[in-house]
Design an enzyme around this catalytic site. Structure first.
Site, PDB file in Angstrom:
ATOM      1  CG  HIS B 193      29.647  42.282  39.682  1.00 21.75           C
ATOM      2  ND1 HIS B 193      30.763  43.084  39.620  1.00 21.75           N
ATOM      3  CD2 HIS B 193      29.718  41.473  38.595  1.00 21.75           C
ATOM      4  CE1 HIS B 193      31.466  42.770  38.550  1.00 21.75           C
ATOM      5  NE2 HIS B 193      30.881  41.796  37.916  1.00 21.75           N
ATOM      6  CB  CYS B 194      24.846  43.473  36.319  1.00 22.39           C
ATOM      7  SG  CYS B 194      23.716  42.777  35.110  1.00 22.39           S
ATOM      8  N   PRO B 195      26.633  40.457  35.846  1.00 18.06           N
ATOM      9  CG  PRO B 195      26.149  38.184  35.946  1.00 18.06           C
ATOM     10  CD  PRO B 195      25.870  39.477  36.615  1.00 18.06           C
ATOM     11  N   GLY B 198      28.707  43.167  32.782  1.00 20.29           N
ATOM     12  CA  GLY B 198      30.124  43.082  33.081  1.00 20.29           C
ATOM     13  C   GLY B 198      30.640  44.193  33.966  1.00 20.29           C
ATOM     14  CG  ASN B 199      30.967  48.211  35.590  1.00 20.21           C
ATOM     15  OD1 ASN B 199      31.735  47.985  36.527  1.00 20.21           O
ATOM     16  ND2 ASN B 199      30.835  49.408  35.058  1.00 20.21           N
TER      17      ASN B 199
END
Lengths: 147, 463
Positions: B193-195, B198-199
């Site tokens: 999950h890549c902040p 944002g997804n």
């Protein structure tokens, strides 16, 4: 007038023996033994598996499409229908055809796996309430209602 | 898991059971004609996602630092075009803004695609499917607390792989699928999950993500090089660097941003190139699933054993469709028909190609050409038929066990605090520490029950 009621549902699970490619098990479920011939069922599942294999095939054409898509920053996906989507349409037509010709006359209905997240082929078994008295598999229905 | 995020459809409790047929006039006039507007599936989606543009755009609940990412890229590129390009065009070549422009456009487009594309979310199991799975699993009958975790072993290319049962989605996760607690969804080929975007990054948007970080590393390196050249040219003739910086203050900002980003982004690109070449996901790499560290002879069963084929299959393979039908219509309660697994999406065929099949099946049922399969709806509310309705709406599945899924989320959060040990993030070589710290929870999330159920038999295969 006859009316049919949903008696049971059988779920054909995925076969992961070859990896994550979409493939369904061809094992004949016992609930269908009295309803449909084994060969017909296996033919349906094998044809579906072939369709999915065709959609997910990696080869010269898919590489070309992938490189072209990358070169256009993948904007091409917004305008063009991908090969996978084309095959999904073919699958939908095939399932409808199978339902009409083979499954519905036997009181069965196949649900397209795409409706179930490509996880299962759901086969609904119908009971003709007008003609027969007993209903099979009512325990599983009551099991789901008990949730 | 607040109820205000989505509303459950309870077909028995709907206030206006009007006998109107399912909405076929559908597309645009649905707001005006019916007293109850037929709702689309994205409105009742059970995961923690947000939807825009009537379900066309999907993002995670917390957009993370996506605005920061976009802002940094826009500011740096803007400063580059304003301060450095005029000078460099005059003194060097006019190709520089062209190259910069192409890279910038590429970066922004792929970033937005990574953020707004469905990463490969798996819809939750229908109640019938979940019941079927429950039947196959031996339930010990302990309902006071969460039952012991369930696993299933499968053989993939002669390699034993354990499939875990997802309590939230009520199904055995396919291989390489993982449940992201931030988005509360099972995602296929879950990478991380890549902040920054944002997804989640999963099967469907990994190629966008990879293209994004590669083009971003090119852009950052390019801007860094150009700014250095610019300042060097200005400082020529004994004028000094300070003079150059005073003349072009924007370059100073760019220099700082690029200097600190280029190493981490280049490192990340390199890391993901390694992952692509070996057909691994970040999740698998961090957990060491195929590294054989436990002494067993394990190999990656998904690898094609050829770097070129691995790269091509990950990046240039066919684009799988989205499995969550965001823009499909929800079934109205009156089409509470007997066989109606597909009646749920009445006229979707016109809208989404995925639902072409349902139109055909609905037509089949309604044509009533086949006497044994007449689906005359029985509005007397038989218990079986009333319960076939929720089948079609995946949202309902989370309803029966809100405590359970809340428990999932709470436990995940708890374990994420506890498992912040840095032992594993050293593998993510030059990732920024913030990103690495956020990766740790994913490994904890992926083992949802290990902190909670103490029995060693929890990993015993049940099949």
């Amino acid at each position: 007038m006859h009316s049919a009621s949903l008696a049971n549902k059988v779920f054909i699970q995925r076969d992961y023996s070859e990896g994550t490619t979409c493939k369904f098990q061809t094992k004949f479920p016992s609930e269908l033994e009295s309803r449909i011939e084994r060969t017909l069922f296996e033919d349906t599942v094998k044809t579906l598996n072939n369709y999915y294999a065709e959609a997910e095939k990696i080869g010269g054409q898919s590489y070309l499409e992938g490189c072209l898509a990358c070169a256009t920053a993948y904007l091409i996906f917004l305008c063009m229908e991908t090969r996978y989507e084309k095959v999904l349409k073919k699958i939908a037509k095939y399932i409808q055809e199978q339902n009409e010709k083979i499954y519905a006359p036997r009181g069965l209905l196949i649900t397209d796996p795409i409706e179930r997240g490509m996880r299962v082929i759901e086969i609904s078994i119908y009971e003709d309430r007008g003609s027969s008295g007993s209903s099979s598999g009512s325990s599983s229905v009551s099991g789901s209602t008990a949730r | 898991m607040k109820n205000c995020e989505y509303q459950q459809i309870d077909p028995q409790a709907l206030p206006t059971p009007t006998p109107t047929p399912p909405p076929h006039h559908g597309n645009d006039s649905d707001k005006k004609e019916e007293p109850k507007r037929p709702r689309r599936k994205w409105e009742v989606f059970p995961g923690k996602n947000r939807f825009y543009c009537e379900g066309r755009i999907i993002v995670a609940r917390q957009s993370g630092v996506l605005p920061l990412t976009l802002g940094l890229i826009l500011v740096t590129s803007g400063l580059f075009f304003i301060f450095d390009c005029p000078f460099l065009v005059k003194h060097l070549t006019s190709c520089i803004p062209v190259i910069g422009g192409v890279l910038f456009v590429f970066v922004v487009i792929t970033l937005l695609q990574t953020s707004f594309t469905d990463p490969g979310i798996l819809p939750r199991a229908t109640p019938d499917e979940a019941a079927d799975i429950e039947k196959q699993i031996d339930n010990t009958g302990n309902t006071s607390y969460r039952p012991p975790p369930r696993t299933k072993e499968v053989l993939i290319n002669q390699q034993v792989v354990k499939l875990k049962y997802c309590f939230t989605c009520k199904m055995f996760r396919p291989p390489r699928t993982s449940h992201c607690s931030l988005c509360d969804n099972c995602v296929e080929r879950f990478d991380h999950h890549c902040p920054w975007v944002g997804n989640c990054v999963g099967k469907r948007n990994y190629r966008f993500f990879y293209t994004f970080i590669v083009s971003l590393s090119f852009l950052t390196a390019f801007i860094f090089g150009c700014v250095t050249t610019h300042l060097a040219l200005r400082a020529q003739g004994g004028k000094g660097l300070v003079f150059a910086l005073q003349e072009s203050p924007g370059s100073a900002v760019e220099l700082v941003i690029c200097f600190f980003s280029v190493w981490s982004i280049l490192g990340l690109s390199g890391f993901h190139t390694y992952l692509v070449a070996s057909n691994l996901t970040t999740n698998e790499d961090i957990k060491g699933s195929w590294s054989g560290k436990s002494g067993e002879d394990v190999t990656n069963p998904y690898s094609h054993k050829n770097i070129f084929i691995n790269c091509c299959s990950v990046l240039c393979g066919p684009m799988p469709p989205s499995l969550i039908d965001r823009r499909g219509f929800l079934p109205t309660d009156d089409s509470a028909q007997t066989g109606g697994t597909d009646i749920e999406v009445p006229t979707l065929a016109t809208k989404s190609e995925i639902n072409v099949c349902t139109q055909g099946t609905k037509g089949l049922l309604e044509s009533a050409t086949l006497p044994p399969l007449l689906s005359t709806s029985c509005p007397q509310g038989k218990p079986q038929t009333a319960h076939t309705c929720p089948d079609s709406s995946p949202a309902v599945n989370s309803d029966p066990s809100p405590e359970l899924s809340m428990g999932c989320g709470a436990r995940h959060a708890a374990s994420s605090q506890g498992d912040a040990s840095p032992s594993r993030h050293t593998k993510a070589c030059s990732k920024k520490s913030k990103r690495a710290a956020l990766h740790i929870p994913n490994t904890a999330f992926d083992i949802p029950v290990s902190p909670t159920s103490p029995d060693a038999a929890s990993f015993a295969p049940l099949h």
